[in-house]
Design a protein around this motif. Structure first.
Motif, PDB file in Angstrom:
ATOM      1  N   ALA A   8      10.725 -10.425  11.886  1.00  0.00           N
ATOM      2  CA  ALA A   8       9.815  -9.405  11.368  1.00  0.00           C
ATOM      3  C   ALA A   8      10.485  -8.040  11.312  1.00  0.00           C
ATOM      4  N   GLU A   9      11.302  -7.738  12.353  1.00  0.00           N
ATOM      5  CA  GLU A   9      12.020  -6.470  12.329  1.00  0.00           C
ATOM      6  C   GLU A   9      13.076  -6.438  11.235  1.00  0.00           C
ATOM      7  N   LYS A  10      13.692  -7.573  11.026  1.00  0.00           N
ATOM      8  CA  LYS A  10      14.749  -7.627   9.997  1.00  0.00           C
ATOM      9  C   LYS A  10      14.159  -7.580   8.592  1.00  0.00           C
ATOM     10  N   ASP A  11      13.063  -8.329   8.370  1.00  0.00           N
ATOM     11  CA  ASP A  11      12.468  -8.379   7.030  1.00  0.00           C
ATOM     12  C   ASP A  11      11.446  -7.283   6.789  1.00  0.00           C
ATOM     13  N   HIS A  12      11.112  -6.498   7.835  1.00  0.00           N
ATOM     14  CA  HIS A  12      10.160  -5.394   7.704  1.00  0.00           C
ATOM     15  C   HIS A  12       8.814  -5.902   7.151  1.00  0.00           C
ATOM     16  N   THR A  13       8.289  -6.935   7.813  1.00  0.00           N
ATOM     17  CA  THR A  13       7.037  -7.530   7.336  1.00  0.00           C
ATOM     18  C   THR A  13       5.857  -6.567   7.448  1.00  0.00           C
ATOM     19  N   ASP A  14       5.908  -5.633   8.409  1.00  0.00           N
ATOM     20  CA  ASP A  14       4.806  -4.678   8.526  1.00  0.00           C
ATOM     21  C   ASP A  14       4.744  -3.764   7.311  1.00  0.00           C
ATOM     22  N   LEU A  15       5.925  -3.353   6.825  1.00  0.00           N
ATOM     23  CA  LEU A  15       5.937  -2.526   5.624  1.00  0.00           C
ATOM     24  C   LEU A  15       5.463  -3.315   4.406  1.00  0.00           C
ATOM     25  N   LYS A  16       5.861  -4.574   4.337  1.00  0.00           N
ATOM     26  CA  LYS A  16       5.440  -5.396   3.205  1.00  0.00           C
ATOM     27  C   LYS A  16       3.934  -5.603   3.213  1.00  0.00           C
ATOM     28  N   ALA A  17       3.371  -5.855   4.399  1.00  0.00           N
ATOM     29  CA  ALA A  17       1.925  -6.053   4.490  1.00  0.00           C
ATOM     30  C   ALA A  17       1.166  -4.781   4.134  1.00  0.00           C
ATOM     31  N   ALA A  18       1.658  -3.633   4.639  1.00  0.00           N
ATOM     32  CA  ALA A  18       1.012  -2.364   4.308  1.00  0.00           C
ATOM     33  C   ALA A  18       1.123  -2.065   2.812  1.00  0.00           C
ATOM     34  N   ARG A  19       2.264  -2.397   2.231  1.00  0.00           N
ATOM     35  CA  ARG A  19       2.432  -2.169   0.785  1.00  0.00           C
ATOM     36  C   ARG A  19       1.489  -3.063  -0.026  1.00  0.00           C
ATOM     37  N   ALA A  20       1.334  -4.337   0.396  1.00  0.00           N
ATOM     38  CA  ALA A  20       0.430  -5.240  -0.313  1.00  0.00           C
ATOM     39  C   ALA A  20      -1.021  -4.764  -0.206  1.00  0.00           C
ATOM     40  N   GLU A  21      -1.421  -4.280   0.986  1.00  0.00           N
ATOM     41  CA  GLU A  21      -2.783  -3.775   1.158  1.00  0.00           C
ATOM     42  C   GLU A  21      -3.028  -2.543   0.307  1.00  0.00           C
ATOM     43  N   ALA A  22      -2.031  -1.627   0.261  1.00  0.00           N
ATOM     44  CA  ALA A  22      -2.169  -0.435  -0.567  1.00  0.00           C
ATOM     45  C   ALA A  22      -2.226  -0.797  -2.047  1.00  0.00           C
ATOM     46  N   LYS A  23      -1.479  -1.813  -2.424  1.00  0.00           N
ATOM     47  CA  LYS A  23      -1.496  -2.252  -3.817  1.00  0.00           C
ATOM     48  C   LYS A  23      -2.847  -2.834  -4.187  1.00  0.00           C
ATOM     49  N   ASP A  24      -3.464  -3.609  -3.256  1.00  0.00           N
ATOM     50  CA  ASP A  24      -4.787  -4.164  -3.527  1.00  0.00           C
ATOM     51  C   ASP A  24      -5.834  -3.071  -3.672  1.00  0.00           C
ATOM     52  N   LYS A  25      -5.673  -1.990  -2.918  1.00  0.00           N
ATOM     53  CA  LYS A  25      -6.624  -0.886  -2.995  1.00  0.00           C
ATOM     54  C   LYS A  25      -6.362   0.020  -4.192  1.00  0.00           C
ATOM     55  N   GLY A  26      -5.204  -0.155  -4.847  1.00  0.00           N
ATOM     56  CA  GLY A  26      -4.886   0.681  -6.009  1.00  0.00           C
ATOM     57  C   GLY A  26      -4.326   2.035  -5.647  1.00  0.00           C
ATOM     58  N   ASP A  27      -3.820   2.185  -4.421  1.00  0.00           N
ATOM     59  CA  ASP A  27      -3.242   3.461  -3.981  1.00  0.00           C
ATOM     60  C   ASP A  27      -1.769   3.500  -4.398  1.00  0.00           C
ATOM     61  N   THR A  28      -1.501   4.007  -5.595  1.00  0.00           N
ATOM     62  CA  THR A  28      -0.130   3.993  -6.131  1.00  0.00           C
ATOM     63  C   THR A  28       0.797   4.892  -5.335  1.00  0.00           C
ATOM     64  N   ALA A  29       0.287   6.029  -4.859  1.00  0.00           N
ATOM     65  CA  ALA A  29       1.143   6.938  -4.087  1.00  0.00           C
ATOM     66  C   ALA A  29       1.618   6.267  -2.808  1.00  0.00           C
ATOM     67  N   ALA A  30       0.707   5.574  -2.126  1.00  0.00           N
ATOM     68  CA  ALA A  30       1.110   4.877  -0.905  1.00  0.00           C
ATOM     69  C   ALA A  30       2.069   3.746  -1.224  1.00  0.00           C
ATOM     70  N   VAL A  31       1.866   3.050  -2.356  1.00  0.00           N
ATOM     71  CA  VAL A  31       2.772   1.968  -2.740  1.00  0.00           C
ATOM     72  C   VAL A  31       4.180   2.507  -2.972  1.00  0.00           C
ATOM     73  N   GLU A  32       4.285   3.627  -3.684  1.00  0.00           N
ATOM     74  CA  GLU A  32       5.608   4.208  -3.937  1.00  0.00           C
ATOM     75  C   GLU A  32       6.278   4.649  -2.644  1.00  0.00           C
ATOM     76  N   ALA A  33       5.505   5.283  -1.765  1.00  0.00           N
ATOM     77  CA  ALA A  33       6.087   5.743  -0.495  1.00  0.00           C
ATOM     78  C   ALA A  33       6.550   4.571   0.358  1.00  0.00           C
ATOM     79  N   LEU A  34       5.749   3.529   0.426  1.00  0.00           N
ATOM     80  CA  LEU A  34       6.119   2.363   1.228  1.00  0.00           C
ATOM     81  C   LEU A  34       7.289   1.622   0.597  1.00  0.00           C
ATOM     82  N   THR A  35       7.365   1.570  -0.725  1.00  0.00           N
ATOM     83  CA  THR A  35       8.507   0.932  -1.388  1.00  0.00           C
ATOM     84  C   THR A  35       9.788   1.687  -1.087  1.00  0.00           C
ATOM     85  N   ARG A  36       9.720   3.013  -1.169  1.00  0.00           N
ATOM     86  CA  ARG A  36      10.907   3.818  -0.857  1.00  0.00           C
ATOM     87  C   ARG A  36      11.322   3.638   0.599  1.00  0.00           C
ATOM     88  N   GLN A  37      10.331   3.610   1.496  1.00  0.00           N
ATOM     89  CA  GLN A  37      10.650   3.404   2.920  1.00  0.00           C
ATOM     90  C   GLN A  37      11.251   2.028   3.156  1.00  0.00           C
TER      91      GLN A  37
END
Length: 781
Positions: free
Chosen positions: A145-174
């Motif tokens: 999980a630390e290597k694949d950064h699953t927490d970031l992926k899960a947060a990005r998927a949740e933000a994408k489902d909510k339609g929060d593009t700004a959060a998606v971009e920030a999480l993708t960059r991170q």
């Protein structure tokens, strides 16, 4: 002759066979002067033995050997000795067999004990090996999980489902930046090691050169002490020797390091695996925790119960270590004591929504050692992925309810509500009254009347509230508070039904007067008017009308009669709420015949007690598909002769913020009488001065009322008597069955003879008004 055995016991050969002697006339190698005596015949003297004297020199031949029993032969002499008796040998044989059996039992018991110890030891090793294996797997998943950064992926998927593009971009960059973190860290680590190495080497080199030079110079003048370059080199040699010794020890005892590291690592893995709980282990390796299940709700007990409700997604996640993995963060609120039970909040994994767990509520309740109605599951208001679970302690629903809070003192306020009971957490429930109507149902002994009695006892403690009770049965449920009731009419007869219908019609007619009073004070409802205005206007006093055993009211033989009654009740039901007229219907048999569907649909407060497992009756009260949605009274049991069971516990809608079980207060007849006495004092001595009030109609007044609303037929000047009778029967049940004759006979009594006029019998409203005026004026004359 007498035979005395003088041979000492315990000597000679102990064999069980010996020589047998032949007769004197048979030659043989052995000779003897005495032959063995014969045993005495039965009945002879045991003190004498018959024998035969043989002359010396007679040859005696040895016969074939025979088995001997109870004899021994003295070694070297051939003399026969007396042996143990038959009884002694039998006892010896039995003792030998018993000893053998005892030894066998001891060996078998020892073997079984050894096998048990071996089995327990093997289970111990197997169990803890599995725990360590699960800990290793949890550590691997954590590293992954630390290597694949699953927490970031899960947060990005949740933000994408909510339609929060700004959060998606920030999480993708991170996430993209985090992919280079490992390489950058390794590079910086290597650079740090290289820097420390060459700097340390440089420092040591400079220190070596300086120390040698200082030692060489000091060797000439001894300015810094008695040492020279050789002494300095000796110190460096000792330091190098120490380093060499340390290196030799490390190389020689290298095996000690992994020996210490392995137990420490195993201990860490075991702790990680044990933290996951017993549910990750096979069933035969789990610890049985039924005692804990019945006492407390622990994390492991809940997860173990969830693992056995048949949800495949949940089972897979639990086997992988949920919810104790570091990456889950599942426990929003750990299990803790909450009132008379336990509550917890846990974030469910993907693929297992709260609704799917609620569908398996019966199985989950079984796994948690409670009844389904003692378990409450709902999605958290702030996070729908979080399951808010509350479990009552076993048996709480059968414990006595807290005493009624107004039992000995206090009053109530209609605008603040009346106490009716407690919820399953023991918190008091107050029933709001403004703009409320009530429908209560349940089998006899379920507690519906108890709940209504509790509500009415609170109502009579407010002097501004009038209470009307119609009981279509012969019972004394409301007898204790009858002095405080505005109308109390018990009885199963047709007259009581007609009185109730007439009373409802009067209330419906009175709504217009209440509406004018509200307009007078420029308010829209009695709730808005408040206590001060209502206290000045008796026409706005809140009124509660209770119809007990209401199936007697709605079940009519003629469809037109039922339709008329249902229409009256529905119209009053719909229009009366803002005028502070409240209707309460109680029935033991909830169905469309006993409770019209439209009436139930418009009622705000509904309660259902035990219905003997009938889903249709449950849904008839609590709403369509209520049982399928978990709002069910099917598990409740009514009172019996030997047990109270769930009497007083009802599943309610509208009494609380969420549908759920309510436990009503219980008031004995004496308690109700005491409350009624206090209510009478607050009301100034009573309401109408009578426990039972029967509504009496005034036919002339009612006839003028319907005549004012009637229009004659075309070409006719006045309405017909038949139309007047039909209008009276349609409006008041008291006039059901009236025909032309009843109308004409009544008017004739008061001096108005209706003309036949071609058998039309026209009724003149003016003449009816004169008849009424003449009747009212007659007593004054």
């Amino acid at each position: 002759m007498a035979h005395d055995d003088i041979t000492p016991h315990g000597t000679g050969d102990n064999t069980t066979t010996g020589p047998a002697w032949t007769a004197p006339d048979r030659p043989g190698p052995g000779q003897a002067t005495v032959v063995p005596f014969r045993r005495p015949e039965p009945g002879s003297d045991p003190a004498t033995i018959d024998g035969e004297v043989v002359e010396p020199g007679t040859d005696m031949a040895m016969a074939e050997t025979r088995e001997t029993w109870g004899t021994r032969v003295l070694y070297g002499t051939g003399r026969i000795l007396a042996g143990p008796s038959d009884e002694a040998r039998a006892r010896l044989a039995e003792a030998t067999v018993d000893a053998a059996h005892a030894a066998g039992h001891r060996v078998a018991a020892g073997t079984r004990s050894g096998l048990r110890v071996t089995g327990r030891f093997g289970r111990f090793l197997n169990r803890h090996s599995r725990i360590i294996g699960k800990g290793i797997e949890a550590a691997r998943q954590r590293r992954r999980a630390e290597k694949d950064h699953t927490d970031l992926k899960a947060a990005r998927a949740e933000a994408k489902d909510k339609g929060d593009t700004a959060a998606v971009e920030a999480l993708t960059r991170q996430h993209n930046e985090s992919r280079h973190v490992g390489i950058d860290a390794a590079q910086k680590k290597a650079e740090l090691i290289w820097m420390l190495t060459w700097r340390t080497a440089a420092v040591l080199g400079v220190l070596f050169v300086v120390s040698v030079l200082v030692g060489g110079i000091n060797g000439y003048g001894r300015w810094l002490g008695v040492f020279n370059a050789n002494d300095v080199l000796a110190v460096w040699r000792d330091a190098l020797t120490l380093l060499y010794t340390v290196a030799v020890v490390v190389v020689t005892w290298w095996w000690a390091f992994p020996t210490v590291w392995v137990p420490l690592k195993l201990s860490r893995w075991w702790r990680d695996g044990n933290r996951l709980g017993d549910q990750v282990l096979p069933v035969h390796l789990r610890k049985q925790a039924t005692q804990n299940l019945r006492v407390e709700l622990s994390e492991s007990a809940l997860v173990n119960a969830l693992a056995n409700i048949g949800n495949s997604k949940l089972n897979t996640s639990i086997k992988d270590g949920w919810p104790h993995r570091d990456t889950d963060n599942a426990w929003v609120q750990p299990p803790m004591i909450d009132g008379k039970g336990w509550s917890t909040k846990i974030r469910l994994p993907q693929g297992a929504p709260v609704k799917s767990v609620d569908k398996a509520k019966e199985m989950l309740a079984h796994n948690l050692a409670c009844r389904p109605m003692e378990l409450f599951i709902r999605a958290d208001a702030d996070d729908p992925t979080v399951m808010d679970l509350f479990r009552l302690n076993p048996g709480v629903l059968r414990d006595p309810v807290d005493p009624y809070p107004l039992l000995h003192e206090g009053s109530t306020d209609y605008w603040q509500g009346f106490p009716v009971g407690v919820n399953l957490r023991g918190e008091p429930i107050v029933a709001d009254m403004p703009e409320r109507n009530f429908v209560l149902a349940g089998s006899p002994g379920s507690g519906k009347s108890t709940l209504m009695q509790t509500l009415l006892n609170g109502a009579i403690l407010d002097p501004l509230v009038d209470v009307d009770v119609f009981v279509f049965a012969e019972n004394n449920d409301y007898e204790a508070i009858s002095p405080c009731l505005n109308v109390y009419s018990p009885g199963a007869g047709e007259g009581n039904v007609n009185a109730a219908l007439d009373h409802l019609q009067e209330l419906y007619d009175d709504l217009s007067a209440r509406g004018r009073l509200l307009q007078k004070h420029n308010v829209n409802s009695v709730l808005e008017a408040g206590r001060e205005i209502v206290a000045r206007e008796p026409g706005l006093r809140p009124r509660i009308v209770v119809l007990e055993e209401c199936q007697r009211l709605f079940r009519q033989d003629k469809p037109e009669d039922r339709k008329r009654i249902v229409n009256l009740v529905i119209n009053l039901f719909m229009a009366s709420r803002k005028y502070a007229v409240h209707l309460a219907f109680l029935t033991p048999s909830p169905s469309d015949q006993s409770l019209p569907r439209d009436l139930v649909a418009m009622s705000t407060n509904r309660a259902c007690g035990a219905v003997n497992g009938n889903k249709a009756r449950n849904n008839a009260v609590l709403g369509e598909k209520a049982h399928e949605e978990g709002i069910s009274a099917l598990d409740l049991k009514p009172k019996t002769k030997t047990s109270l069971n769930d009497c007083g516990t009802l599943i309610t809608v509208g009494f609380m913020d969420e549908p759920g079980a309510l436990r009503s207060y219980y008031l004995s007849p004496n308690d109700q009488k005491n409350i009624a006495q206090r209510a009478l004092e607050a009301r100034g001595g009573g309401t109408n001065g009578a426990a039972e009030v029967v509504v009496v109609r005034d036919p002339l007044v009612d006839m003028l009322t319907v005549l004012a609303e009637m229009t004659p037929r075309e070409g006719e000047q006045h309405p017909r008597a038949a139309a007047v009778a039909a209008a009276l029967a349609a409006r008041w049940n008291h006039y059901s069955g009236w025909k032309i004759q009843q109308v004409t006979d009544l008017l004739a009594v008061y001096g108005y003879k209706v003309p036949t006029t071609d058998r039309v019998f026209p009724v003149d409203p003016a003449r009816v008004a004169d008849a009424l005026a003449g009747r009212d004026a007659a007593p004054a004359e």
